[in-house]
Write a protein that holds these residues in place. Structure first.
Motif, PDB file in Angstrom:
ATOM      1  N   GLU A  44     -10.943  -1.517   5.540  1.00  9.87           N
ATOM      2  CA  GLU A  44     -10.532  -0.778   6.743  1.00  9.87           C
ATOM      3  C   GLU A  44      -9.038  -0.526   6.730  1.00  9.87           C
ATOM      4  O   GLU A  44      -8.571   0.569   7.072  1.00  9.87           O
ATOM      5  N   ASN A  45      -8.263  -1.533   6.324  1.00  5.40           N
ATOM      6  CA  ASN A  45      -6.810  -1.390   6.286  1.00  5.40           C
ATOM      7  C   ASN A  45      -6.360  -0.349   5.263  1.00  5.40           C
ATOM      8  O   ASN A  45      -5.468   0.468   5.536  1.00  5.40           O
ATOM      9  N   TYR A  46      -6.967  -0.387   4.085  1.00 10.22           N
ATOM     10  CA  TYR A  46      -6.613   0.583   3.040  1.00 10.22           C
ATOM     11  C   TYR A  46      -6.859   2.012   3.526  1.00 10.22           C
ATOM     12  O   TYR A  46      -5.984   2.878   3.418  1.00 10.22           O
ATOM     13  N   TYR A  47      -8.039   2.261   4.041  1.00  9.86           N
ATOM     14  CA  TYR A  47      -8.377   3.631   4.440  1.00  9.86           C
ATOM     15  C   TYR A  47      -7.595   4.076   5.671  1.00  9.86           C
ATOM     16  O   TYR A  47      -7.277   5.256   5.811  1.00  9.86           O
ATOM     17  N   SER A  48      -7.257   3.138   6.539  1.00 11.17           N
ATOM     18  CA  SER A  48      -6.416   3.473   7.681  1.00 11.17           C
ATOM     19  C   SER A  48      -5.059   3.983   7.209  1.00 11.17           C
ATOM     20  O   SER A  48      -4.554   5.002   7.700  1.00 11.17           O
ATOM     21  N   GLU A  49      -4.485   3.278   6.218  1.00  8.48           N
ATOM     22  CA  GLU A  49      -3.180   3.705   5.701  1.00  8.48           C
ATOM     23  C   GLU A  49      -3.288   4.996   4.892  1.00  8.48           C
ATOM     24  O   GLU A  49      -2.396   5.849   4.939  1.00  8.48           O
ATOM     25  N   VAL A  61       0.830  -1.206   0.000  1.00  8.80           N
ATOM     26  CA  VAL A  61       0.000   0.000   0.000  1.00  8.80           C
ATOM     27  C   VAL A  61       0.862   1.252   0.000  1.00  8.80           C
ATOM     28  O   VAL A  61       0.619   2.187  -0.780  1.00  8.80           O
ATOM     29  N   ASP A  62       1.868   1.311   0.863  1.00  7.38           N
ATOM     30  CA  ASP A  62       2.642   2.549   0.981  1.00  7.38           C
ATOM     31  C   ASP A  62       3.390   2.896  -0.303  1.00  7.38           C
ATOM     32  O   ASP A  62       3.607   4.066  -0.604  1.00  7.38           O
ATOM     33  N   ASP A  80     -21.418   4.427  -7.144  1.00 11.81           N
ATOM     34  CA  ASP A  80     -21.327   4.093  -5.726  1.00 11.81           C
ATOM     35  C   ASP A  80     -20.067   4.648  -5.083  1.00 11.81           C
ATOM     36  O   ASP A  80     -19.125   5.065  -5.756  1.00 11.81           O
ATOM     37  N   GLU A  81     -20.083   4.649  -3.753  1.00 10.15           N
ATOM     38  CA  GLU A  81     -18.969   5.196  -2.983  1.00 10.15           C
ATOM     39  C   GLU A  81     -17.694   4.400  -3.239  1.00 10.15           C
ATOM     40  O   GLU A  81     -17.730   3.193  -3.510  1.00 10.15           O
ATOM     41  N   SER A  82     -16.568   5.091  -3.107  1.00  8.80           N
ATOM     42  CA  SER A  82     -15.282   4.457  -3.381  1.00  8.80           C
ATOM     43  C   SER A  82     -15.040   3.237  -2.499  1.00  8.80           C
ATOM     44  O   SER A  82     -14.540   2.206  -2.985  1.00  8.80           O
ATOM     45  N   TRP A  83     -15.396   3.321  -1.225  1.00 12.39           N
ATOM     46  CA  TRP A  83     -15.143   2.192  -0.324  1.00 12.39           C
ATOM     47  C   TRP A  83     -15.978   0.978  -0.716  1.00 12.39           C
ATOM     48  O   TRP A  83     -15.521  -0.163  -0.551  1.00 12.39           O
TER      49      TRP A  83
END
Length: 204
Positions: A189-194, A32-33, A108-111
């Motif tokens: 959840e992990n993606y948006y947290s990062e 992700v980073d 629809d929403e991105s998430w």
């Protein structure tokens, strides 16, 4: 244009991303980073400004990350297609393709769309787990690690779709679907947290 629309009715891919699917695991590149500048486009206010092709680029980047995270020996190819309602995504193992419903992608929403992508990516993992089970020595097949694979295999051979209201509950309760939902929810959840951690540390 007419052939494209006609093909789309039957679920054939209409759009594909510019970003290439990853076919060889590159640990650094499939994190992700390392891809955060692309993934921050998943912020709702930025997502809604993207074209279909740009959204697919973001999702292909996420699919490449998923392929690496799940340890898949194959790529995952993201496409947009007209799928039969209420299907928002569909995985095709013969081509390792994740089809995202065009209307879902556009509106629809991105998430939600990211969740669909991760859900379908996990189906790719389920197929590879079944392959690993099938190719294992008989003496190894009782290993606990293969317990889900036995269920997945049975469900794939007798798959219940969710397109019929009479079979919705049977579709929803299949283990291959419930495991994919659980995985996708965690990964979103992990993606948006990062993403938001990055934005917090790089804000002016």
């Amino acid at each position: 244009m007419a052939p494209m629309i006609i093909n789309g009715v039957f679920g054939t891919s209409l759009f594909k991303p510019q970003v290439k699917a990853t076919t060889v695991y590159e640990p650094r590149e499939q994190m992700v980073d390392h891809n955060i500048e692309t993934l921050i486009l998943l912020q709702p206010e930025r997502w809604e400004m993207l074209s279909i092709e740009e959204k697919l680029d973001v999702l292909q980047t996420a699919a490449n990350i998923e392929a690496g995270y799940l340890g898949l020996p194959n790529e995952l190819n993201v496409r947009a297609a007209n799928l039969t309602e209420p299907t928002q995504g569909r995985y095709e193992d013969n081509s390792y393709t994740i089809n995202i419903d065009l209307e879902h992608l556009q509106n629809d929403e991105s998430w939600e769309v990211l969740e669909t992508c991760c859900h379908e990516a996990f189906h790719g993992y389920e197929y590879r787990l079944v392959d690993a089970y099938d190719s294992s020595d008989e003496r190894m097949k009782n290993l606990r690690v293969f317990e889900p694979a036995v269920t997945y295999s049975e469900e794939f051979n007798n798959y219940v779709t969710g397109n019929n209201a009479d079979t919705w509950e049977d579709y929803y309760e299949q283990r291959c679907e419930s495991d994919a939902r659980s995985y996708a929810e965690t990964m979103v959840e992990n993606y948006y947290s990062e993403i938001y951690e990055y934005l917090d540390t790089h804000s002016d």
